[in-house]
Design a protein around this motif. Structure first.
Motif, PDB file in Angstrom:
ATOM      1  N   MET A 185      -2.341   4.406  -3.861  1.00  0.00           N
ATOM      2  CA  MET A 185      -3.350   5.420  -4.174  1.00  0.00           C
ATOM      3  C   MET A 185      -3.189   6.768  -3.722  1.00  0.00           C
ATOM      4  SD  MET A 185      -6.763   3.127  -3.180  1.00  0.00           S
ATOM      5  CE  MET A 185      -7.789   4.278  -3.376  1.00  0.00           C
ATOM      6  N   GLU A 186      -3.474   7.776  -4.294  1.00  0.00           N
ATOM      7  CA  GLU A 186      -3.316   9.222  -3.738  1.00  0.00           C
ATOM      8  C   GLU A 186      -3.705   9.330  -2.573  1.00  0.00           C
ATOM      9  OE1 GLU A 186      -3.938  12.117  -6.846  1.00  0.00           O
ATOM     10  OE2 GLU A 186      -2.605  11.428  -8.100  1.00  0.00           O
ATOM     11  N   GLU A 187      -4.687   8.871  -1.947  1.00  0.00           N
ATOM     12  CA  GLU A 187      -5.544   9.048  -0.630  1.00  0.00           C
ATOM     13  C   GLU A 187      -4.480   8.194   0.548  1.00  0.00           C
ATOM     14  OE1 GLU A 187      -6.880   7.796  -3.196  1.00  0.00           O
ATOM     15  OE2 GLU A 187      -8.981   8.796  -3.518  1.00  0.00           O
ATOM     16  N   TYR A 188      -3.493   7.313  -0.050  1.00  0.00           N
ATOM     17  CA  TYR A 188      -2.755   6.597   1.144  1.00  0.00           C
ATOM     18  C   TYR A 188      -1.318   7.736   1.477  1.00  0.00           C
ATOM     19  CZ  TYR A 188      -5.284   2.431   0.260  1.00  0.00           C
ATOM     20  OH  TYR A 188      -6.324   1.540   0.421  1.00  0.00           O
ATOM     21  N   PRO A 189      -1.036   7.658   2.357  1.00  0.00           N
ATOM     22  CA  PRO A 189       0.050   8.561   2.653  1.00  0.00           C
ATOM     23  C   PRO A 189       1.575   8.024   2.623  1.00  0.00           C
ATOM     24  CG  PRO A 189      -0.570   7.207   4.803  1.00  0.00           C
ATOM     25  CD  PRO A 189      -1.657   6.897   3.619  1.00  0.00           C
ATOM     26  N   CYS A 226       0.887  -1.135   0.125  1.00  0.00           N
ATOM     27  CA  CYS A 226       0.052   0.056   0.085  1.00  0.00           C
ATOM     28  C   CYS A 226       0.953   1.354   0.017  1.00  0.00           C
ATOM     29  CB  CYS A 226      -0.946   0.019   1.129  1.00  0.00           C
ATOM     30  SG  CYS A 226      -2.115  -1.358   1.086  1.00  0.00           S
ATOM     31  N   HIS A 227       2.108   1.207   0.681  1.00  0.00           N
ATOM     32  CA  HIS A 227       2.669   2.377   0.748  1.00  0.00           C
ATOM     33  C   HIS A 227       3.790   2.631  -0.038  1.00  0.00           C
ATOM     34  CE1 HIS A 227       0.482   3.767   4.322  1.00  0.00           C
ATOM     35  NE2 HIS A 227       0.591   2.342   4.782  1.00  0.00           N
ATOM     36  N   ASN A 258     -11.057   6.771   9.376  1.00  0.00           N
ATOM     37  CA  ASN A 258     -11.418   7.448   8.474  1.00  0.00           C
ATOM     38  C   ASN A 258     -11.942   6.417   7.214  1.00  0.00           C
ATOM     39  OD1 ASN A 258      -9.276   7.131   6.630  1.00  0.00           O
ATOM     40  ND2 ASN A 258      -8.425   9.057   7.528  1.00  0.00           N
ATOM     41  N   ALA A 259     -12.185   7.196   5.912  1.00  0.00           N
ATOM     42  CA  ALA A 259     -12.678   6.083   4.983  1.00  0.00           C
ATOM     43  C   ALA A 259     -11.843   5.045   4.585  1.00  0.00           C
ATOM     44  CB  ALA A 259     -13.024   7.143   3.553  1.00  0.00           C
ATOM     45  N   HIS A 260     -10.300   5.539   5.121  1.00  0.00           N
ATOM     46  CA  HIS A 260      -9.197   4.494   4.336  1.00  0.00           C
ATOM     47  C   HIS A 260      -8.552   3.910   5.578  1.00  0.00           C
ATOM     48  CE1 HIS A 260      -9.446   5.434   0.279  1.00  0.00           C
ATOM     49  NE2 HIS A 260      -9.383   6.887   0.729  1.00  0.00           N
ATOM     50  N   SER A 261      -8.892   4.031   6.771  1.00  0.00           N
ATOM     51  CA  SER A 261      -8.190   3.492   7.834  1.00  0.00           C
ATOM     52  C   SER A 261      -8.257   1.988   7.917  1.00  0.00           C
ATOM     53  CB  SER A 261      -8.700   4.008   9.194  1.00  0.00           C
ATOM     54  OG  SER A 261      -8.605   5.531   9.370  1.00  0.00           O
TER      55      SER A 261
END
Ligand code: HEC
Length: 108
Positions: free
Chosen positions: A50-54, A40-41, A78-81
């Motif tokens: 994904m752009e929403e992932y830090p 993911c990272h 939140n939506a992705h946690s």
């Protein structure tokens, strides 16, 4: 009596060996792969899928540590946690500390 002492020494030796093996297994780069963080990272926390992932590389160690614990314990949601929560139950607090230190040491 002597053989008992030998048994104790042998047991201690094996115990020490096991401790050093588990410390070696704590290599942060290996952990990052084995615990699927990389999926993911991205490589070295620099290329999230994904752009929403830090991005993680180069963030403050204390911040990374707190965020990972908060996500694991459900304080941060939140939506992705939830994507990450599904993984964090496999990551011990000791491993979180090792990963936070390593990620903070990487260039952004
Ligand atoms: C299935 C995808 C996924 C996996 C696997 C995953 N994460 Fe995450 N991670 C996320 C998402 C999505 C967020 C943002 C969640 C949020 O905002 O609450 C996040 C947030 C973080 C944060 C907080 C970053 C910040 O800037 O606030 C850290 C640190 C982190 N992840 C480290 C890790 C580590 C280390 C692993 C492996 C043990 C890992 N993640 C595995 C998806 C994942």
């Amino acid at each position: 009596m002597i053989s008992q002492t030998r048994m104790i020494s042998a047991t201690l030796f094996v115990a020490l060996l096991m401790i050093s093996v588990s410390v070696l297994a704590m290599d942060p780069a290996t952990l990052y792969h084995e615990r699927t963080c990389i999926a993911c990272h991205g490589a070295e926390g620099k290329q999230p899928v994904m752009e929403e992932y830090p991005k993680l590389a180069g963030q403050a160690e204390a911040y990374l540590l707190t965020q990972m614990k908060d996500i694991k314990n459900g304080y941060r949601t939140n939506a992705h946690s939830v994507a990450m929560q599904n993984v964090m139950h496999l990551v011990s607090d000791e491993e979180i500390a090792v990963l936070a230190k390593w990620l903070s040491s990487l260039p952004e």
